[in-house]
Design a protein around this motif. Structure first.
Motif, mmCIF file in Angstrom:
data_model
loop_
_atom_site.group_PDB
_atom_site.id
_atom_site.type_symbol
_atom_site.label_atom_id
_atom_site.label_comp_id
_atom_site.label_asym_id
_atom_site.label_seq_id
_atom_site.Cartn_x
_atom_site.Cartn_y
_atom_site.Cartn_z
ATOM 1 N N ARG A 100 80.735 65.619 96.993
ATOM 2 C CA ARG A 100 80.071 65.779 98.293
ATOM 3 C C ARG A 100 80.926 66.463 99.343
ATOM 4 N N GLU A 101 82.167 66.026 99.470
ATOM 5 C CA GLU A 101 82.993 66.510 100.572
ATOM 6 C C GLU A 101 83.163 68.023 100.545
ATOM 7 N N GLU A 102 83.479 68.580 99.396
ATOM 8 C CA GLU A 102 83.684 70.037 99.300
ATOM 9 C C GLU A 102 82.409 70.798 99.645
ATOM 10 N N LYS A 120 75.519 58.849 101.941
ATOM 11 C CA LYS A 120 76.839 58.288 102.106
ATOM 12 C C LYS A 120 77.331 57.772 100.751
ATOM 13 N N PRO A 121 78.617 57.561 100.607
ATOM 14 C CA PRO A 121 79.681 57.880 101.562
ATOM 15 C C PRO A 121 79.872 59.385 101.697
ATOM 16 N N THR A 122 80.321 59.797 102.858
ATOM 17 C CA THR A 122 80.428 61.227 103.127
ATOM 18 C C THR A 122 81.625 61.863 102.431
ATOM 19 N N ALA A 123 82.603 61.045 102.064
ATOM 20 C CA ALA A 123 83.799 61.557 101.389
ATOM 21 C C ALA A 123 84.420 60.403 100.604
ATOM 22 N N THR A 124 85.422 60.725 99.817
ATOM 23 C CA THR A 124 86.061 59.702 99.004
ATOM 24 C C THR A 124 87.153 58.946 99.756
ATOM 25 N N GLY A 125 87.491 59.394 100.961
ATOM 26 C CA GLY A 125 88.508 58.715 101.761
ATOM 27 C C GLY A 125 88.294 58.981 103.235
ATOM 28 N N LEU A 126 88.897 58.144 104.083
ATOM 29 C CA LEU A 126 88.687 58.260 105.527
ATOM 30 C C LEU A 126 89.172 59.591 106.071
ATOM 31 N N ASP A 127 90.317 60.080 105.598
ATOM 32 C CA ASP A 127 90.839 61.350 106.116
ATOM 33 C C ASP A 127 89.823 62.472 105.899
ATOM 34 N N ASP A 167 85.256 58.652 88.815
ATOM 35 C CA ASP A 167 84.119 59.500 89.200
ATOM 36 C C ASP A 167 83.547 59.113 90.556
ATOM 37 N N GLY A 168 84.261 58.258 91.289
ATOM 38 C CA GLY A 168 83.798 57.849 92.607
ATOM 39 C C GLY A 168 82.873 56.646 92.591
ATOM 40 N N GLY A 169 82.849 55.896 91.482
ATOM 41 C CA GLY A 169 81.968 54.755 91.374
ATOM 42 C C GLY A 169 82.558 53.489 91.957
ATOM 43 N N GLY A 170 81.746 52.434 91.938
ATOM 44 C CA GLY A 170 82.168 51.134 92.444
ATOM 45 C C GLY A 170 81.224 50.627 93.512
ATOM 46 N N ILE A 171 80.997 49.326 93.516
ATOM 47 C CA ILE A 171 80.031 48.767 94.462
ATOM 48 C C ILE A 171 80.578 48.729 95.882
ATOM 49 N N VAL A 172 81.890 48.639 96.049
ATOM 50 C CA VAL A 172 82.454 48.678 97.401
ATOM 51 C C VAL A 172 82.209 50.035 98.042
ATOM 52 N N VAL A 173 82.512 51.095 97.311
ATOM 53 C CA VAL A 173 82.290 52.451 97.816
ATOM 54 C C VAL A 173 80.807 52.682 98.102
ATOM 55 N N ASP A 174 79.951 52.098 97.285
ATOM 56 C CA ASP A 174 78.513 52.296 97.431
ATOM 57 C C ASP A 174 77.923 51.472 98.562
ATOM 58 N N MET A 175 78.303 50.197 98.673
ATOM 59 C CA MET A 175 77.592 49.281 99.559
ATOM 60 C C MET A 175 78.300 48.971 100.872
ATOM 61 N N PHE A 176 79.627 49.000 100.923
ATOM 62 C CA PHE A 176 80.288 48.683 102.189
ATOM 63 C C PHE A 176 79.911 49.658 103.307
ATOM 64 N N PRO A 177 79.692 50.959 103.025
ATOM 65 C CA PRO A 177 79.181 51.826 104.100
ATOM 66 C C PRO A 177 77.835 51.351 104.648
ATOM 67 N N HIS A 178 76.968 50.808 103.776
ATOM 68 C CA HIS A 178 75.706 50.231 104.260
ATOM 69 C C HIS A 178 75.975 49.033 105.165
ATOM 70 N N TRP A 179 76.854 48.145 104.724
ATOM 71 C CA TRP A 179 77.091 46.933 105.515
ATOM 72 C C TRP A 179 77.734 47.281 106.843
ATOM 73 N N GLU A 180 78.531 48.334 106.874
ATOM 74 C CA GLU A 180 79.149 48.722 108.144
ATOM 75 C C GLU A 180 78.093 49.075 109.181
#
Length: 384
Positions: free
Chosen positions: A96-98, A114-121, A194-207
């Motif tokens: 996504r980011e590129e 979302k998420p818009t990128a793989t890291g905050l930076d 590959d960018g998977g994981g429930i934290v990466v997927d769902m924590f942006p929703h909870w935020e």
């Protein structure tokens, strides 16, 4: 006199479940079915999707099914087309980011999952680039537009809860391993590489849910797990799950409330909906799901007495009152698409931008770090 303006939207990732069902079928094509989006000033926007992706045969099959004309596997060529106004991204997270960077550089307005990128930076860099380029940008925050959460927001805004004490969320369902029944989620969701994981997927929703309804998240403490370590992919081949499939989070909120949210793809559902939030306050409580919301006011709260020696004599669920709809609720994804299009073409206000998306990436990043370090972490405010 009505003026029809064609809006060409490059839609990258429509062969995926979310990109196809929610964004193409139930949003953009639904807008076309209703005759376009009336801006109220005599202008009607007519969305013309350009289907973009890697698998040309899959794109053409979708185009033929819905009578669409424009298909491409060449991102650079589509972004170079001056007739394309908006770039939308629902690809896998790692890609996504590129793609968004390229779209911003090409001067396209950007709307993205979302998420818009793989890291905050990377997420903050996208927000800065968009601001510098002067393009409009938005991030999908669909749960804010669900009927259940709209009713919950109505209660918050009306002061129903008094002082909010806590929020408890339960999300998840059993995702089949893929051996004897086909999995409901793609295999990349379970591979960290590959960018998977429930934290990466769902924590942006909870935020964004917590931020918009109850207050900014000021700290996070998380425990993650890979409960099902062996799964089978789309071709029936076994693979090792390297990403978390469950996360148990505690979030402190600005104002003093505490939120606890369990997220799991390894839980069997024993609740009314796949996600539910219980909010408890000094004056009342509510339980909201995707569509329904029930309340119990202080004046109608029963007085349970703990006695493990006797069976319960009351049905606790029957003591709650259903919140009425009091209006029509459209598909949440479509509703946000309409707001973003009004933002781009009618200068309507819109606050769910790439900076808001970066907050979600930040919470996921800190959640994973919290789990790895075994400690609570502060969540600092971010700005451009």
């Amino acid at each position: 006199m009505t003026r029809t303006t064609t809006v060409r939207i490059a839609m990258n990732g429509v062969t995926g479940r979310m990109g196809y069902r929610q964004h193409l079928l139930r949003s953009i094509l639904a807008l076309r079915d209703q005759g376009g989006l009336d801006l109220g000033d005599g202008t009607v926007l007519w969305p013309e999707p350009v289907l973009l992706g890697r698998r040309e045969h899959a794109l053409r099959e979708i185009a033929e099914r819905h009578g669409l004309e424009h298909v491409s596997t060449d991102l650079d060529a589509v972004l170079a087309d001056p007739d394309v106004d908006i770039y939308f991204d629902s690809q896998v997270t790692a890609a996504r980011e590129e793609a968004i960077r390229k779209a911003i550089a090409a001067g396209k307005h950007v709307y993205t999952e979302k998420p818009t990128a793989t890291g905050l930076d990377g997420a903050l860099a996208l927000a800065r680039l968009a601001r510098e380029k002067g393009v409009r940008h938005g991030v999908v925050q669909d749960k804010l537009f669900l009927p259940g959460l709209l009713k919950l927001k109505r209660l918050v805004d009306g002061g129903f809860f008094g002082r909010i004490l806590s929020v408890r969320g339960e999300f998840g369902y059993w995702v089949f391993e893929g051996d004897w029944q086909q999995a409901q989620r793609p295999s990349w969701n379970y591979r960290a590489e590959d960018g998977g994981g429930i934290v990466v997927d769902m924590f942006p929703h909870w935020e964004y849910v917590l931020h918009e309804l109850f207050g900014r998240v000021t700290s996070v403490q998380a425990l993650t797990a890979t409960h099902v370590p062996r799964r089978w992919d789309e071709h029936g081949k076994p693979y090792t799950a390297t990403a978390d499939d469950a996360a148990y989070g505690i979030f402190e909120l600005d104002g003093g409330a505490v939120a606890q949210i369990n997220s799991s793809w390894a839980v069997r559902v024993h609740r009314d909906e796949l996600v539910e939030f219980q909010v408890d306050g000094t004056e009342g409580s509510a339980v909201a799901g995707l569509r329904d919301c029930r309340v119990q006011h202080r004046s109608a709260t029963p007085k349970p007495v703990w006695n493990p020696d006797l069976p319960a004599t009351e049905r606790f669920r029957d003591q709650w009152q259903r919140v009425p709809d009091n209006g029509e609720f459209d598909n949440g994804f479509k509703a946000q698409w309409e707001l973003f299009l009004r933002h781009v073409y009618a200068d309507a206000p819109y606050r769910w931008d790439l900076l808001a998306g970066a907050r979600g990436v930040q919470l996921a990043e800190l959640g994973l770090k919290s789990a790895a370090d075994g400690r609570r972490l502060a969540v600092p405010e971010i700005a451009l």
